[in-house]
Motif scaffolding. Structure first.
Motif, PDB file in Angstrom:
ATOM      1  N   ALA A  26       0.842  -1.194   0.000  1.00 28.61           N
ATOM      2  CA  ALA A  26       0.000   0.000   0.000  1.00 28.61           C
ATOM      3  C   ALA A  26       0.874   1.239   0.000  1.00 28.61           C
ATOM      4  N   VAL A  27       0.368   2.283  -0.681  1.00 25.26           N
ATOM      5  CA  VAL A  27       1.033   3.583  -0.652  1.00 25.26           C
ATOM      6  C   VAL A  27       0.144   4.496   0.180  1.00 25.26           C
ATOM      7  N   ARG A  28       0.691   5.030   1.270  1.00 26.94           N
ATOM      8  CA  ARG A  28      -0.150   5.869   2.124  1.00 26.94           C
ATOM      9  C   ARG A  28      -0.137   7.315   1.644  1.00 26.94           C
ATOM     10  N   ALA A  29      -1.271   7.966   1.800  1.00 28.29           N
ATOM     11  CA  ALA A  29      -1.413   9.346   1.327  1.00 28.29           C
ATOM     12  C   ALA A  29      -0.436  10.263   2.054  1.00 28.29           C
ATOM     13  N   GLY A  30       0.150  11.163   1.297  1.00 32.68           N
ATOM     14  CA  GLY A  30       1.033  12.155   1.891  1.00 32.68           C
ATOM     15  C   GLY A  30       2.390  11.619   2.290  1.00 32.68           C
ATOM     16  N   GLU A  31       2.736  10.410   1.837  1.00 23.78           N
ATOM     17  CA  GLU A  31       4.037   9.838   2.186  1.00 23.78           C
ATOM     18  C   GLU A  31       4.873   9.599   0.936  1.00 23.78           C
ATOM     19  N   ILE A  32       6.155   9.364   1.156  1.00 23.35           N
ATOM     20  CA  ILE A  32       7.024   8.929   0.064  1.00 23.35           C
ATOM     21  C   ILE A  32       7.289   7.445   0.275  1.00 23.35           C
ATOM     22  N   THR A  33       6.833   6.651  -0.693  1.00 21.57           N
ATOM     23  CA  THR A  33       7.037   5.207  -0.623  1.00 21.57           C
ATOM     24  C   THR A  33       8.097   4.833  -1.651  1.00 21.57           C
ATOM     25  N   ILE A 218       4.101  10.221  -3.156  1.00 20.98           N
ATOM     26  CA  ILE A 218       5.141   9.858  -4.116  1.00 20.98           C
ATOM     27  C   ILE A 218       5.465   8.377  -3.993  1.00 20.98           C
ATOM     28  N   LEU A 219       5.549   7.720  -5.154  1.00 22.30           N
ATOM     29  CA  LEU A 219       6.005   6.340  -5.204  1.00 22.30           C
ATOM     30  C   LEU A 219       7.280   6.373  -6.025  1.00 22.30           C
ATOM     31  N   LEU A 220       8.352   5.790  -5.487  1.00 18.77           N
ATOM     32  CA  LEU A 220       9.614   5.994  -6.182  1.00 18.77           C
ATOM     33  C   LEU A 220      10.419   4.712  -6.260  1.00 18.77           C
ATOM     34  N   ILE A 221      11.018   4.490  -7.424  1.00 20.01           N
ATOM     35  CA  ILE A 221      11.973   3.390  -7.593  1.00 20.01           C
ATOM     36  C   ILE A 221      13.334   4.053  -7.512  1.00 20.01           C
ATOM     37  N   GLU A 222      14.227   3.511  -6.703  1.00 20.90           N
ATOM     38  CA  GLU A 222      15.529   4.164  -6.629  1.00 20.90           C
ATOM     39  C   GLU A 222      16.599   3.177  -6.211  1.00 20.90           C
ATOM     40  N   ILE A 231      14.749  10.204   2.387  1.00 28.53           N
ATOM     41  CA  ILE A 231      13.437  10.832   2.164  1.00 28.53           C
ATOM     42  C   ILE A 231      12.252   9.889   2.336  1.00 28.53           C
ATOM     43  N   SER A 232      12.453   8.563   2.267  1.00 33.11           N
ATOM     44  CA  SER A 232      11.284   7.673   2.275  1.00 33.11           C
ATOM     45  C   SER A 232      10.654   7.585   3.657  1.00 33.11           C
ATOM     46  N   ASP A 233       9.320   7.443   3.639  1.00 31.05           N
ATOM     47  CA  ASP A 233       8.606   7.169   4.870  1.00 31.05           C
ATOM     48  C   ASP A 233       8.391   5.671   4.998  1.00 31.05           C
ATOM     49  N   HIS A 234       8.471   4.994   3.857  1.00 32.31           N
ATOM     50  CA  HIS A 234       8.027   3.599   3.793  1.00 32.31           C
ATOM     51  C   HIS A 234       8.785   2.973   2.628  1.00 32.31           C
ATOM     52  N   VAL A 235       9.327   1.786   2.853  1.00 31.47           N
ATOM     53  CA  VAL A 235      10.118   1.133   1.800  1.00 31.47           C
ATOM     54  C   VAL A 235       9.556  -0.261   1.540  1.00 31.47           C
ATOM     55  N   HIS A 240      12.905 -10.856  -7.442  1.00 29.71           N
ATOM     56  CA  HIS A 240      12.292 -11.857  -8.324  1.00 29.71           C
ATOM     57  C   HIS A 240      10.780 -11.716  -8.351  1.00 29.71           C
ATOM     58  N   GLY A 241      10.283 -10.489  -8.422  1.00 29.51           N
ATOM     59  CA  GLY A 241       8.857 -10.259  -8.560  1.00 29.51           C
ATOM     60  C   GLY A 241       8.051 -10.450  -7.287  1.00 29.51           C
ATOM     61  N   GLU A 242       8.726 -10.730  -6.171  1.00 32.55           N
ATOM     62  CA  GLU A 242       7.989 -10.916  -4.930  1.00 32.55           C
ATOM     63  C   GLU A 242       8.432  -9.907  -3.893  1.00 32.55           C
ATOM     64  N   LYS A 243       7.520  -9.599  -2.976  1.00 30.42           N
ATOM     65  CA  LYS A 243       7.883  -8.664  -1.916  1.00 30.42           C
ATOM     66  C   LYS A 243       8.636  -9.439  -0.844  1.00 30.42           C
ATOM     67  N   ILE A 244       9.835  -8.965  -0.488  1.00 35.54           N
ATOM     68  CA  ILE A 244      10.571  -9.676   0.546  1.00 35.54           C
ATOM     69  C   ILE A 244      10.633  -8.880   1.839  1.00 35.54           C
ATOM     70  N   SER A 245      10.301  -7.591   1.752  1.00 36.71           N
ATOM     71  CA  SER A 245      10.289  -6.815   2.988  1.00 36.71           C
ATOM     72  C   SER A 245       9.460  -5.563   2.774  1.00 36.71           C
ATOM     73  N   ASP A 246       8.974  -4.982   3.850  1.00 40.68           N
ATOM     74  CA  ASP A 246       8.045  -3.854   3.777  1.00 40.68           C
ATOM     75  C   ASP A 246       8.076  -3.168   5.133  1.00 40.68           C
ATOM     76  N   GLY A 247       8.451  -1.895   5.189  1.00 40.38           N
ATOM     77  CA  GLY A 247       8.474  -1.225   6.484  1.00 40.38           C
ATOM     78  C   GLY A 247       9.164   0.115   6.402  1.00 40.38           C
ATOM     79  N   THR A 248       9.541   0.661   7.542  1.00 42.01           N
ATOM     80  CA  THR A 248      10.246   1.939   7.554  1.00 42.01           C
ATOM     81  C   THR A 248      11.672   1.706   7.069  1.00 42.01           C
ATOM     82  N   PRO A 249      12.360   2.767   6.632  1.00 46.36           N
ATOM     83  CA  PRO A 249      13.738   2.585   6.153  1.00 46.36           C
ATOM     84  C   PRO A 249      14.609   1.844   7.162  1.00 46.36           C
ATOM     85  N   ALA A 250      14.452   2.160   8.440  1.00 50.33           N
ATOM     86  CA  ALA A 250      15.291   1.536   9.459  1.00 50.33           C
ATOM     87  C   ALA A 250      15.003   0.042   9.557  1.00 50.33           C
ATOM     88  N   GLU A 251      13.723  -0.316   9.491  1.00 47.74           N
ATOM     89  CA  GLU A 251      13.338  -1.730   9.574  1.00 47.74           C
ATOM     90  C   GLU A 251      13.907  -2.517   8.404  1.00 47.74           C
TER      91      GLU A 251
END
Lengths: 277, 437
Positions: A26-33, A218-222, A231-235, A240-251
């Motif tokens: 999910a991309v949350r409103a007002g955040e940089i993902t 903002i949704l960004l590939i970098e 700058i990211s709030d959420h990463v 290989h096409g699958e999500k392996i992690s999801d959370g704050t930059p520190a996590e």
């Protein structure tokens, strides 16, 4: 904070190649993902699905405007994703209109406001339909963005003649000129020097905060981890096409799966062997 | 490889010139050297070695001079670029001069030059119309003559069947051509570049073949004759004057030149209208979207521009002007047949647009003047017993090759921004995309 975009079990298959495998985030409103991952992880494919350049094999892409209007992006034809759902994007290889000036690039982006339909476009030939005030407003808006990206002095220069970093910024400004609710940036910092990356990060933070423009998620590939972590709030991490992690930059930074994906799969096996011994 | 590298530049230039002369001999030996003359019972083949020798010699020494020039100054690109800048600056003064010359032409030119002027202006108008499609939107259209034909036949049929006049039919001709533009546009929207060119070429041929075979409507190969001439607010331009004619109303001697002058001003006004509309559209969102489409279609889509609609408008507006020109052609000739709408017409108009410089209004006008006017001026010039007008197409081809070598983006390249904060500056042609359809 509410989700602006919810990606639900998105799958994209090219013949025998499974590029994206039932991905959800999910991309949350007002955040940089940020979406990160090794080369070939399927990041750009996800972008192309969101922005209507690919039709996903299956899955759902639900976009919700602040006003409550909902859009199923996977069913909307290409140009209407930008026009109605107001999702803007930039490209990995810059795709400016090289032979047109910086100002013209920003004017083309406001096409639908300048010309809501063909009839009004043709009436404008004869000076009818109240075109002038709309054009004036569009030029003012273009000036606002030229000022924001520091290109006011080069407004009348062809986009193709601008330095690389300026072209990157101009492409972002052009995308912002459609008044998006979600801005998708495909490797905006690629090829920039550290100072330019710094400027870019500042620009993106200002766009997110609404200091310039009307505020937008903002949704960004970098690949530049300095930019991502700053700058990211959420990463979201893909491999290989699958999500392996999801959370704050520190996590994400401390997630062993992510470290494994970036440094090679070998680590995990070695770890097992070590514990076995 | 190493052998040629070791040879001196002079020897290489000589060898190069010799090879060019050999190729020229192969081409001119047949095209210029052999001629068929009517004999007693059948055609007699005659051999003319002198013109061949002259042509081959020109190629040999021309090639030698070109090589010498290249050796003398290796930075060969500097000159054309300076030429380009000069052309752009001159453009600001050339256009008004040409306009004044055109407006005053009937004052000092005779019947022959007026007729030639009408012909040139028809092609200028067609060039400007096609420029919208090819130059601005970057869609390669090889079947433009189809819209010319649709316009001509719409007017001819409406005039001969329903007795409508030129001015009533003109919008009708434009409308029909626009409808055909949309009809052509729809199926070809997905195609790009070469594929688009092939389909438009086929479209042009289909329209011609339909006209040729739909005898009950179009008269087939016999064409349509007795198409009425245009009138000036109801005043006719008949050769014998008579009541209600222009000469009668103003109490002057009826004269066929009056009609020619009138036709000249009609096509001049129509061409200028085409020019005005395209210049105006360029500064409006629609024209800017066409140019953006030529630069990058994918980026356009990402900005919410409806690519389908934008392409269709380019096709139909370009077609409308083709239709207007067609209606004028029909009223001027008073007779039309499918022979006037062959592929070569499309090719000539496209050549005018490409030679003039894609997107350049002045360039297209100059190219039309040189290609149509210039080739007509060859008539009657006889060199070594050869009437040059017979080699019109050969000279045409040479001119195309020369321009494309020296100025690959056309006579007037470069692009003026459609909107600017300060003083608009010319954008060099290297940055401007040509469009891939």
């Amino acid at each position: 904070m509410a989700d602006i975009l919810s990606v639900e079990s998105l799958t994209m298959r090219f013949g025998g190649l499974l590029a994206v495998d039932s991905l959800s985030f999910a991309v949350r409103a007002g955040e940089i993902t940020a979406v990160i991952g090794p080369n070939g992880a399927g990041k750009t494919t996800v972008f192309n699905c969101i922005t209507g350049f690919y039709r996903p094999t299956s899955g759902r892409l639900a976009l919700t405007h602040a006003g409550g209007d909902g859009f199923e992006l996977q069913t909307i034809p290409g140009h209407n994703i930008a026009r109605r759902a107001r999702v803007a994007r930039t490209f990995q290889n810059i795709r400016l209109f090289a032979g047109m000036t910086a100002l013209e690039n920003l004017m083309v982006a406001q096409h639908n406001r300048l010309m809501p339909n063909v009839a009004s476009g043709l009436l404008a030939v004869f000076g009818l339909g109240g075109y002038r005030p709309i054009q004036h407003a569009a030029i003012e808006k273009a000036k606002l963005w030229l000022d924001a990206i520091g290109l006011m002095a080069r407004a009348d220069d062809p986009a193709g003649a601008l330095p690389y970093g300026a072209q990157r910024r101009l492409e972002i400004a052009r995308a912002m000129c459609i008044d998006p609710v979600l801005l998708c940036l495909d490797e905006p910092a690629a090829g920039l020097n550290p100072r330019e990356s710094e400027e870019l990060s500042d620009l993106l933070l200002r766009i997110r905060g609404g200091q310039v423009g009307g505020g937008c998620s903002i949704l960004l590939i970098e690949h530049d981890m300095g930019v991502v972590m700053r700058i990211s709030d959420h990463v979201v991490v893909l491999d290989h096409g699958e999500k392996i992690s999801d959370g704050t930059p520190a996590e994400v930074r401390n997630d062993p799966h992510v470290i494994a994906a970036y440094l090679g799969e070998g680590d995990e096996d070695e770890g097992h062997e070590a514990s076995a011994a | 490889m190493s052998g040629t590298a070791l040879r001196s530049p002079a020897a290489r230039a000589l060898r190069d010139a010799f090879l060019s002369a050999l190729v020229a001999l192969g081409i001119f030996g047949v095209m210029v050297g052999l001629r068929t003359d009517p004999g007693a019972r059948s055609l007699v083949l005659s051999w003319h070695p002198v013109p061949v020798a002259v042509a081959v010699a020109i190629v040999f020494f021309g090639r030698l001079a070109l090589s010498g020039w290249r050796i003398a100054r290796p930075a060969g690109t500097a000159a054309p670029r300076r030429l380009a800048e000069g052309m752009t600056h001159a453009g600001r003064y050339v256009a008004p001069v040409f306009l004044i010359l055109a407006l005053t032409l009937p004052l000092y030119a005779g019947r022959y030059y007026l007729d030639l002027g009408i012909l040139v202006l028809t092609y200028v108008m067609l060039g400007w119309g096609l420029n919208i499609v090819v130059g601005l939107a970057g869609l390669l259209d090889l079947g433009y003559v189809a819209f010319y034909a649709v316009g001509a036949y719409t007017f001819a049929i409406a005039a001969t069947t329903f007795g409508l006049g030129f001015w009533t039919c003109l919008p009708l001709a434009g409308l029909f051509a626009a409808i055909f533009g949309v009809l052509l546009g729809f199926p070809v929207l997905r195609l790009r570049g070469d594929y688009l060119a092939i389909v438009t070429l086929a479209f042009g041929e289909i329209v011609r073949v339909v006209i040729l075979n739909w005898v009950s409507l179009t008269g087939g190969p016999n064409g349509i004759s007795g198409i009425p001439r245009p009138t000036l607010f109801g005043l006719t331009f008949l050769a014998d004057g008579g009541p209600g004619s222009f000469a009668d109303y103003f109490g002057i001697e009826p004269n066929i030149t009056q009609r020619v002058i009138f036709l000249f001003y009609v096509i001049l006004a129509m061409a200028l209208l085409t020019n005005w509309v395209s210049l105006r559209l360029r500064r409006l969102p629609l024209g800017r979207a066409w140019e953006a489409l030529r630069e990058d279609e994918v980026a356009c889509r990402s900005l919410g521009i409806n690519v389908t609609v934008t392409k269709l408008t380019a096709f139909s507006i370009g077609a409308t002007f083709g239709g207007f020109a067609g209606a004028f052609f029909a009223t001027r000739q008073a007779f039309i047949s499918p022979e006037s709408f062959t592929f070569i017409e499309s090719a000539i108009v496209l050549a005018i647009v490409v030679l003039g410089g894609l997107g350049s209004q002045l360039g297209v006008a100059l190219a039309a003047l040189v290609m149509i006017g210039g080739s007509e001026m060859l008539r009657g010039i006889i060199i070594l017993g050869v009437d040059l007008v017979e080699y019109r197409m050969l000279l045409f081809g040479i001119a195309l090759v020369v321009v494309m070598v020296l100025r690959p983006r056309g006579l007037v390249s470069g692009r003026t921004p459609s909107v600017s904060l300060g003083r608009p500056r010319e954008i060099s042609a290297e940055l401007v995309a040509e469009g891939r359809g």
